[in-house]
Design a protein around this motif. Sequence first.
Motif, PDB file in Angstrom:
ATOM      1  N   GLY A 193      27.153  24.172 -28.653  1.00  0.00           N
ATOM      2  CA  GLY A 193      28.234  23.288 -28.231  1.00  0.00           C
ATOM      3  C   GLY A 193      27.905  21.822 -28.378  1.00  0.00           C
ATOM      4  O   GLY A 193      28.764  20.967 -28.207  1.00  0.00           O
ATOM      5  N   ARG A 194      26.635  21.534 -28.720  1.00  0.00           N
ATOM      6  CA  ARG A 194      26.223  20.142 -28.905  1.00  0.00           C
ATOM      7  C   ARG A 194      25.364  20.018 -30.152  1.00  0.00           C
ATOM      8  O   ARG A 194      24.171  19.749 -30.087  1.00  0.00           O
ATOM      9  N   GLN A 252      27.381  26.069 -35.792  1.00  0.00           N
ATOM     10  CA  GLN A 252      28.054  26.129 -34.489  1.00  0.00           C
ATOM     11  C   GLN A 252      29.565  25.940 -34.616  1.00  0.00           C
ATOM     12  O   GLN A 252      30.244  25.617 -33.649  1.00  0.00           O
ATOM     13  N   MET A 278      32.234  26.779 -31.945  1.00  0.00           N
ATOM     14  CA  MET A 278      32.488  25.947 -30.766  1.00  0.00           C
ATOM     15  C   MET A 278      33.342  24.728 -31.110  1.00  0.00           C
ATOM     16  O   MET A 278      33.832  24.044 -30.213  1.00  0.00           O
ATOM     17  N   ALA A 330      36.777  23.957 -29.383  1.00  0.00           N
ATOM     18  CA  ALA A 330      36.892  24.871 -28.239  1.00  0.00           C
ATOM     19  C   ALA A 330      37.631  24.175 -27.104  1.00  0.00           C
ATOM     20  O   ALA A 330      37.517  22.956 -26.938  1.00  0.00           O
ATOM     21  N   GLU A 363      38.465  22.668 -23.495  1.00  0.00           N
ATOM     22  CA  GLU A 363      37.565  21.937 -22.594  1.00  0.00           C
ATOM     23  C   GLU A 363      36.885  22.849 -21.586  1.00  0.00           C
ATOM     24  O   GLU A 363      35.709  22.661 -21.274  1.00  0.00           O
ATOM     25  N   GLU A 371      34.006  24.564 -23.277  1.00  0.00           N
ATOM     26  CA  GLU A 371      32.913  23.599 -23.478  1.00  0.00           C
ATOM     27  C   GLU A 371      32.167  23.361 -22.161  1.00  0.00           C
ATOM     28  O   GLU A 371      30.937  23.310 -22.151  1.00  0.00           O
ATOM     29  N   MET A 384      30.015  26.369 -21.343  1.00  0.00           N
ATOM     30  CA  MET A 384      28.810  26.422 -22.181  1.00  0.00           C
ATOM     31  C   MET A 384      27.782  25.400 -21.728  1.00  0.00           C
ATOM     32  O   MET A 384      26.591  25.703 -21.707  1.00  0.00           O
ATOM     33  N   LEU A 385      28.227  24.219 -21.356  1.00  0.00           N
ATOM     34  CA  LEU A 385      27.296  23.200 -20.872  1.00  0.00           C
ATOM     35  C   LEU A 385      26.587  23.706 -19.617  1.00  0.00           C
ATOM     36  O   LEU A 385      25.357  23.648 -19.518  1.00  0.00           O
ATOM     37  N   GLY A 416      33.229  30.756 -29.939  1.00  0.00           N
ATOM     38  CA  GLY A 416      32.711  30.150 -28.716  1.00  0.00           C
ATOM     39  C   GLY A 416      32.667  31.146 -27.572  1.00  0.00           C
ATOM     40  O   GLY A 416      31.708  31.178 -26.797  1.00  0.00           O
ATOM     41  N   ARG A 431      29.439  32.283 -25.392  1.00  0.00           N
ATOM     42  CA  ARG A 431      29.449  32.181 -23.923  1.00  0.00           C
ATOM     43  C   ARG A 431      29.094  33.527 -23.300  1.00  0.00           C
ATOM     44  O   ARG A 431      28.269  33.605 -22.388  1.00  0.00           O
TER      45      ARG A 431
END
Length: 169
Positions: free
Chosen positions: A77-78, A90, A93, A96, A98, A101, A104-105, A128, A132
């Motif tokens: 995701g990053r 990736q 993602m 994706a 919010e 996201e 995932m964070l 995504g 997850r």
Amino acid sequence: MTSTSTPPGLARFNALQEQAAFTALHEACASTAWASRLLAARPYATPEDLYAASDAATADLTTEDLEEAMAGHPPIGRPKPGDPTSAREQRGMAGAPEDLEAQMLELNLAYQERFGHVFLICATGRTGEQMRDAVKERIGNSPEQEREIVRTELGKINRIRLARLVEED
């Protein structure tokens, strides 16, 4: 009709100067031990020979070597800014919602706190939601189980990256 000649991309890789070949390998996998082992086995007759060498080198990575390899991967995701490889891998993602996201964070941070390293998964072709769900499932693993899953996922990533390296013209 089967060709006995080395594919052009593999021939180009085999012909690279040692430092350039090491750099290309190190970009595929951040483990110095893995890259050094593949470098030492050049030249490769076929892409399959290269992939087999990669699989063997990945299987033999120590815990420290695995940690070095994982340090080269950004969290899911990053993707690394300006890195087309991590962005491509990736893609699931990209765009994706919010809430996904944010999940995932949160999951990435919980995973990293539990295991001491980034959540590593072969993200190519996964959505995504699939990523997850995978981190949710894997966060309950023992460190030993997770290390072997990481090794398997790293092997898949390495094969994809090597294929891109030697099959491009």
